[in-house]
Design a protein around this motif. Sequence first.
Motif, mmCIF file in Angstrom:
data_model
loop_
_atom_site.group_PDB
_atom_site.id
_atom_site.type_symbol
_atom_site.label_atom_id
_atom_site.label_comp_id
_atom_site.label_asym_id
_atom_site.label_seq_id
_atom_site.Cartn_x
_atom_site.Cartn_y
_atom_site.Cartn_z
ATOM 1 N N THR A 57 -19.391 -73.262 -103.278
ATOM 2 C CA THR A 57 -19.391 -72.111 -104.202
ATOM 3 C C THR A 57 -18.041 -71.396 -104.208
ATOM 4 O O THR A 57 -17.934 -70.266 -104.667
ATOM 5 C CB THR A 57 -20.484 -71.101 -103.793
ATOM 6 O OG1 THR A 57 -20.249 -70.729 -102.424
ATOM 7 C CG2 THR A 57 -21.876 -71.689 -103.930
ATOM 8 N N THR A 58 -17.033 -72.052 -103.658
ATOM 9 C CA THR A 58 -15.724 -71.391 -103.541
ATOM 10 C C THR A 58 -14.663 -72.205 -104.265
ATOM 11 O O THR A 58 -14.594 -73.424 -104.090
ATOM 12 C CB THR A 58 -15.331 -71.276 -102.042
ATOM 13 O OG1 THR A 58 -16.417 -70.688 -101.350
ATOM 14 C CG2 THR A 58 -14.076 -70.455 -101.855
ATOM 15 N N GLU A 59 -13.845 -71.526 -105.035
ATOM 16 C CA GLU A 59 -12.704 -72.183 -105.677
ATOM 17 C C GLU A 59 -11.658 -72.492 -104.594
ATOM 18 O O GLU A 59 -11.422 -71.662 -103.712
ATOM 19 C CB GLU A 59 -12.057 -71.235 -106.697
ATOM 20 C CG GLU A 59 -12.894 -70.993 -107.932
ATOM 21 C CD GLU A 59 -12.866 -72.198 -108.873
ATOM 22 O OE1 GLU A 59 -11.769 -72.735 -109.105
ATOM 23 O OE2 GLU A 59 -13.952 -72.604 -109.350
ATOM 24 N N PHE A 60 -11.045 -73.654 -104.677
ATOM 25 C CA PHE A 60 -9.962 -73.939 -103.719
ATOM 26 C C PHE A 60 -8.919 -74.827 -104.370
ATOM 27 O O PHE A 60 -9.181 -75.508 -105.367
ATOM 28 C CB PHE A 60 -10.513 -74.612 -102.457
ATOM 29 C CG PHE A 60 -11.140 -75.956 -102.728
ATOM 30 C CD1 PHE A 60 -10.367 -77.109 -102.791
ATOM 31 C CD2 PHE A 60 -12.519 -76.064 -102.951
ATOM 32 C CE1 PHE A 60 -10.941 -78.340 -103.058
ATOM 33 C CE2 PHE A 60 -13.103 -77.294 -103.214
ATOM 34 C CZ PHE A 60 -12.317 -78.429 -103.269
ATOM 35 N N ASN A 109 -11.325 -64.262 -97.929
ATOM 36 C CA ASN A 109 -12.620 -64.020 -97.269
ATOM 37 C C ASN A 109 -13.304 -65.296 -96.758
ATOM 38 O O ASN A 109 -14.529 -65.380 -96.751
ATOM 39 C CB ASN A 109 -13.603 -63.312 -98.221
ATOM 40 C CG ASN A 109 -12.980 -62.083 -98.831
ATOM 41 O OD1 ASN A 109 -12.344 -61.305 -98.117
ATOM 42 N ND2 ASN A 109 -13.117 -61.916 -100.146
ATOM 43 N N LEU A 110 -12.538 -66.250 -96.346
ATOM 44 C CA LEU A 110 -13.139 -67.481 -95.805
ATOM 45 C C LEU A 110 -13.938 -67.139 -94.542
ATOM 46 O O LEU A 110 -13.403 -66.546 -93.613
ATOM 47 C CB LEU A 110 -12.039 -68.506 -95.472
ATOM 48 C CG LEU A 110 -12.539 -69.852 -94.956
ATOM 49 C CD1 LEU A 110 -13.155 -70.654 -96.100
ATOM 50 C CD2 LEU A 110 -11.411 -70.657 -94.328
ATOM 51 N N ASP A 111 -15.193 -67.550 -94.524
ATOM 52 C CA ASP A 111 -16.065 -67.149 -93.416
ATOM 53 C C ASP A 111 -16.394 -68.337 -92.503
ATOM 54 O O ASP A 111 -17.280 -68.255 -91.659
ATOM 55 C CB ASP A 111 -17.364 -66.545 -94.010
ATOM 56 C CG ASP A 111 -18.298 -66.071 -92.914
ATOM 57 O OD1 ASP A 111 -17.785 -65.565 -91.898
ATOM 58 O OD2 ASP A 111 -19.530 -66.233 -93.059
ATOM 59 N N ILE A 161 -7.797 -69.241 -98.542
ATOM 60 C CA ILE A 161 -8.990 -68.886 -99.325
ATOM 61 C C ILE A 161 -9.404 -67.461 -98.931
ATOM 62 O O ILE A 161 -9.715 -67.216 -97.754
ATOM 63 C CB ILE A 161 -10.141 -69.871 -99.022
ATOM 64 C CG1 ILE A 161 -9.738 -71.283 -99.457
ATOM 65 C CG2 ILE A 161 -11.444 -69.439 -99.688
ATOM 66 C CD1 ILE A 161 -10.647 -72.381 -98.975
ATOM 67 N N ASP A 219 -6.990 -69.022 -92.628
ATOM 68 C CA ASP A 219 -7.722 -68.835 -93.897
ATOM 69 C C ASP A 219 -7.755 -70.082 -94.779
ATOM 70 O O ASP A 219 -8.024 -69.989 -95.986
ATOM 71 C CB ASP A 219 -7.141 -67.670 -94.722
ATOM 72 C CG ASP A 219 -7.307 -66.357 -94.003
ATOM 73 O OD1 ASP A 219 -8.326 -66.217 -93.297
ATOM 74 O OD2 ASP A 219 -6.427 -65.490 -94.119
ATOM 75 N N LEU A 268 -17.300 -76.386 -99.367
ATOM 76 C CA LEU A 268 -16.990 -75.170 -100.137
ATOM 77 C C LEU A 268 -17.672 -75.233 -101.509
ATOM 78 O O LEU A 268 -17.001 -75.136 -102.547
ATOM 79 C CB LEU A 268 -15.458 -75.055 -100.319
ATOM 80 C CG LEU A 268 -14.629 -74.872 -99.048
ATOM 81 C CD1 LEU A 268 -13.141 -75.078 -99.332
ATOM 82 C CD2 LEU A 268 -14.855 -73.493 -98.444
#
Length: 370
Positions: A315-318, A253-255, A251, A274, A313
């Motif tokens: 707000t993140t596409e995965f 910029n995975l924080d 992913i 990541d 996650l």
Amino acid sequence: MQLSYWEIKNWFTDVDYTIVGSGIVGLHTALQLRERFPQSKILVLEKGVLPEGASTKNAGFACFGSLSEIIDDLKSHTEEEVIQLVQKRWSGLQLLRKNLGDAAIDLKPHGGYELFLQNDDTTYNECLQKLPFINDLLRPLFRNDVFFKNIDRFGFQNIKEYTIFNPFEAQIDTGNMMQALLKLAYQKSILILNQQNVTSYADTGSEVEVHVNNFTFKTKKLLFATNGFASELTQGEVKPARAQVLITEPIPNLDIKGTFHLDKGYYYFRNINDRILFGGGRNLDFEGETTTSLNQTEIIQNKLEELLKTVILPTTEFKIAYRWSGIMGVGAHKSPIVKSLSNNVFCGVRMGGMGVAIGSLIGQELADLV
Ligand SMILES: Cc1cc2nc3c(=O)[nH]c(=O)nc-3n(C[C@H](O)[C@H](O)[C@H](O)COP(=O)(O)OP(=O)(O)OC[C@H]3O[C@@H](n4cnc5c(N)ncnc54)[C@H](O)[C@@H]3O)c2cc1C
């Protein structure tokens, strides 16, 4: 398959110690036996192409119990037992680090967090209330507070305001750890044979006859490190517990960094290269997950995906890259069973959900029984 004279002579004759299972415990048992008996012939037999239980399947948490797990354990174990368990896990982790080195296992001390689902008032309130007491209980061991109230900074959703942070927790690369262990075992002239299923044995008093695949050989001592497969060996004291896992594609910029426990440890996730590795959900079907079959089920995989989307996650596409499962060994009591089964036969099993931590120590204890 017919074994040749050479194979019989070099691998299966004059065997001093035979270990069944090449997981964390089996390999540490072999290494400790080598330490004690430098000239002996040590043979490890593994039924899988790779270890087929938990040691190459796990999540790689270098942990010793989340706050809610420790509180839960105190309901069925004495304070002394719980402290001893935590101590063993902690010492086991130090032993693993000493034996293999932090670089080899890629130890990352990011710390660990416990999250509470929005609807779980009971666990949340109990944890917040008992946090000071548990810190007091563990202070003699860690000489510091272990658990801290913290506000989430990773953008998780549908969880309670506070998370619990544990700075002593870390993560390792499970694949690197097992390869480093195997390499060390080879360096120390430990013989390891895969696809060797030990089907039965007979202790004759002076030695043990071991039946493996279609072949029988003799060994002076036989040591079982078969964990989740030790039900028969222990008359049901150990039960298999399957644990299912998935991992995302990388992913950008995975924080998220660290090891995370959710819902009393029934779910766990971490970052790795990541990606997010996410496992758990055994509580959705305890009966169905009491199995040694290495499959996945829709009910659990769907729940893992749902929690990924709604909590971890949001707000993140995965995309999911891989799914797998492993087999743990559990029982009514959390402590491992390390004991002799007869004159020349021993076992070190029932690692529960924290065998990465406790496995090295139990391997040592098992080897020290002979
Ligand atoms: C999905 C998952 C996630 C986990 N996450 C963590 C974690 O983050 N941190 C942590 O501390 N612990 C974790 N665990 C638990 C940990 O991985 C185990 O406790 C540990 O690996 C147990 O090691 P072991 O050597 O006792 O057993 P195993 O690794 O299961 O090894 C036993 C071996 O014996 C072999 N065997 C069995 N019967 C026979 C036979 N008859 N003949 C030959 N070989 C046989 C099996 O094939 C197996 O390879 C997790 C477990 C799973 C499944």
